[in-house]
Design an enzyme around this catalytic site. Structure first.
Site, short mmCIF file in Angstrom:
data_model
loop_
_atom_site.label_atom_id
_atom_site.label_comp_id
_atom_site.label_asym_id
_atom_site.label_seq_id
_atom_site.Cartn_x
_atom_site.Cartn_y
_atom_site.Cartn_z
N HIS A 183 11.94 -16.71 -15.42
CA HIS A 183 11.90 -15.80 -16.40
C HIS A 183 11.27 -14.48 -15.98
O HIS A 183 10.14 -14.45 -14.99
CB HIS A 183 11.26 -16.18 -17.58
CG HIS A 183 11.66 -15.40 -19.20
ND1 HIS A 183 10.91 -14.12 -18.99
CD2 HIS A 183 12.44 -15.57 -19.85
CE1 HIS A 183 11.36 -13.71 -20.39
NE2 HIS A 183 12.33 -14.39 -20.92
N ASP A 199 10.80 -19.61 -25.61
CA ASP A 199 10.50 -18.29 -25.33
C ASP A 199 9.41 -18.08 -24.36
O ASP A 199 8.44 -18.82 -24.26
CB ASP A 199 10.50 -17.44 -26.51
CG ASP A 199 11.17 -16.07 -26.56
OD1 ASP A 199 11.27 -15.56 -25.43
OD2 ASP A 199 11.35 -15.43 -27.67
N HIS A 230 17.16 -14.64 -15.24
CA HIS A 230 17.51 -13.61 -15.87
C HIS A 230 18.07 -12.44 -15.43
O HIS A 230 17.44 -12.06 -14.46
CB HIS A 230 16.61 -13.29 -17.00
CG HIS A 230 16.52 -14.61 -18.00
ND1 HIS A 230 16.60 -14.60 -19.31
CD2 HIS A 230 15.68 -15.84 -18.02
CE1 HIS A 230 16.40 -15.74 -20.06
NE2 HIS A 230 15.80 -16.37 -19.02
N ASN A 280 0.89 -1.07 0.05
CA ASN A 280 -0.15 0.21 0.04
C ASN A 280 0.74 1.29 -0.04
O ASN A 280 0.33 2.27 -0.32
CB ASN A 280 -0.86 -0.12 1.51
CG ASN A 280 -2.05 -0.95 1.02
OD1 ASN A 280 -2.42 -1.27 -0.04
ND2 ASN A 280 -2.98 -1.18 2.05
N LYS A 292 13.72 -19.48 -32.15
CA LYS A 292 13.18 -18.14 -32.59
C LYS A 292 12.50 -18.54 -34.25
O LYS A 292 13.11 -19.57 -34.57
CB LYS A 292 14.32 -17.09 -33.07
CG LYS A 292 14.72 -16.34 -31.62
CD LYS A 292 14.04 -15.41 -31.10
CE LYS A 292 14.36 -15.11 -29.80
NZ LYS A 292 13.48 -14.05 -29.04
#
Length: 459
Positions: free
Chosen positions: A287, A193, A321, A111, A166
């Site tokens: 991650h 990923d 990471h 808060n 990728k």
């Protein structure tokens, strides 16, 4: 209401609080809004973060006052505010009595982030006393377990060359598995990923068997063990557990080569703890997608990346990471090596506090974000060692020859740094590393001016 008489005691000495072992200490950069005194605002902040409210209440007794959080140090000129939180304030599990990060966050960064008299407040360090360290799970697995699987020494086993499949989305099951196979011919470690999971065009029950097959083929062909970090993040803890169980069944005898990736910032601390406790035999890969909303230097509220990493070790992350320390595409500076040091060492002095970990297993720095073979030697030099996992997506799949060549170039970059060799001279004897210059000419021009002429006779 000025609460400084109750929630501030500037006579307290930090060394005494640490020696007493009964307080968690938190260091902030805090600025009050105009018209509010610094000590008054700091005391209100401590009250809101512990036992107080905006008025005196009749139910407060002497015991309650004994667990007040106390401001013990302020410096308005540098926006420095430090608060001591009694250990008894923090929630404990009813099942086993252990501490939880959600309670820590609720108090120290809850808060108080929306208070009307505070312009901003951001945690940049905290101190956990020995008893608190004992009450957090900590990691069950660490990088030494990965080195053991890879057949390396379990001390200083060195660089783990990894990648991210990728493109991050859009690959169907067969192309996805083929991309994994191509990298594994030269590298060690592949991770999903963070958005990859169970998309309709790539359902997990079709992808994972193919990835396991690709792993087995790559291991047969190279004679080396391979590692895969599978994303099990989900909104629902039961869904996450179902994903983990399915993946372990699919990989069967190779389940020890599987890590579990959990998006700990967007999924929340509960996801990390659930994975840590449900799958203690798996390497837990934290991650941190989304963390920049609070950890970025441009964000004046929240907490620093250093604090996030420190919390991840308490929670039990095997690896997290940590950015690229100014050597890749992610926001960061060379001084961010402190983020790696606090999670990998048993003792480290941070920006505000010295922290002892009392034998808690280390958390591996995972390096990711715009890294390739040309950027790695400088990165290792800045960090001072190569005992990290590096996941280079473009650095592998962007290599001009093949993903396997990209993976090999990453390994050669580490060997170049270990040998203290000049990268240009190293490239003359290591073709995959040499081809990284042609693969990433912009980086080559920036880091190694004149490389074209120097390597011309060795193409």
């Amino acid at each position: 209401m000025d609460q400084s008489n109750r929630y501030a005691d500037l006579s307290l000495k930090e060394e005494d609080l640490i020696a007493g072992g009964r307080h968690i200490l938190v260091a902030y950069k805090m600025k009050p809004k105009a018209g509010h005194g610094y000590l008054e605002a700091a005391a209100h902040f401590a009250a809101e973060s512990s036992t107080g409210t905006n008025v005196e209440v009749s139910t407060t007794d002497e015991f309650t006052k004994g667990v007040d959080a106390l401001v013990y140090l302020i410096d308005e000129a540098t926006e420095e505010m430090r608060i001591a939180f009694p250990m008894d304030l923090f929630d404990r599990n009813i099942l086993d009595g252990r501490m939880m990060i959600v309670s820590f966050l609720t108090l120290v960064i809850g808060n108080n982030q929306g208070m009307g008299d505070i312009q901003h407040a951001k945690i940049y360090d905290f101190f956990m006393p020995p008893r608190a360290i004992q009450l957090f799970d900590g990691p069950s697995k660490d990088i030494s377990d990965m080195w053991r699987i890879l057949g390396r020494p379990v001390k200083d086993g060195g660089y783990i060359a990894g990648t991210i499949i990728k493109p991050k989305l859009g690959l169907r099951p067969e192309p996805f598995a083929q991309a994994a196979y191509q990298f594994w011919l030269g590298g060690d470690f592949i991770k999903n990923d963070e958005p990859q999971g169970n998309q309709t065009f790539a359902p997990m029950n079709k992808v994972m068997p193919l990835v396991h097959d690709a792993m087995k083929r790559a291991m047969d062909e190279t004679g080396e063990a391979k590692l895969f970090s599978a994303n099990i993040t989900a909104d629902d803890h039961y869904e996450m557990l179902a994903r983990g169980d399915y993946i372990l069944r699919t990989f069967g005898p190779d389940a020890d080569k599987v890590a579990f990736l959990v998006d700990g910032y967007v999924g929340g601390p509960g996801m990390i703890t659930t994975a840590r406790r449900a799958f203690p035999n798996q390497y837990l890969h934290y991650h941190r997608a989304g963390h920049g909303a609070v950890t970025s230097p441009s964000a004046k509220r929240g907490y620093d990346a250093y604090v996030l990493a420190k919390m991840s070790r308490l929670q039990g992350a095997s690896g997290i990471h940590v950015g690229t320390m100014g050597y890749g595409k992610m926001e960061g500076t060379h001084d961010d090596r402190a983020i790696a040091y606090i999670i990998e060492r048993d003792s480290y002095t941070g920006p505000a506090y010295h922290q002892e970990w009392y034998g808690m297993k280390p958390t591996t720095p995972i390096i990711s974000g715009g890294m390739n073979a040309l950027r790695l030697p400088g990165f290792f030099e800045n960090l001072g060692h190569g005992n990290v996992i590096n996941t280079s997506g473009g650095g592998a799949y962007g290599h001009i020859d093949s993903p396997a060549a990209g993976a090999t170039s990453l390994r050669q970059a580490y060997e170049c740094w270990k040998a203290k060799a000049d990268p240009i001279e190293w490239a003359k004897e290591h073709p995959e590393f040499a081809r990284a210059f042609a693969s990433f000419p912009g980086d080559a021009d920036m880091l190694f001016p004149g490389w074209r002429d120097k390597l011309a006779s060795h193409r």
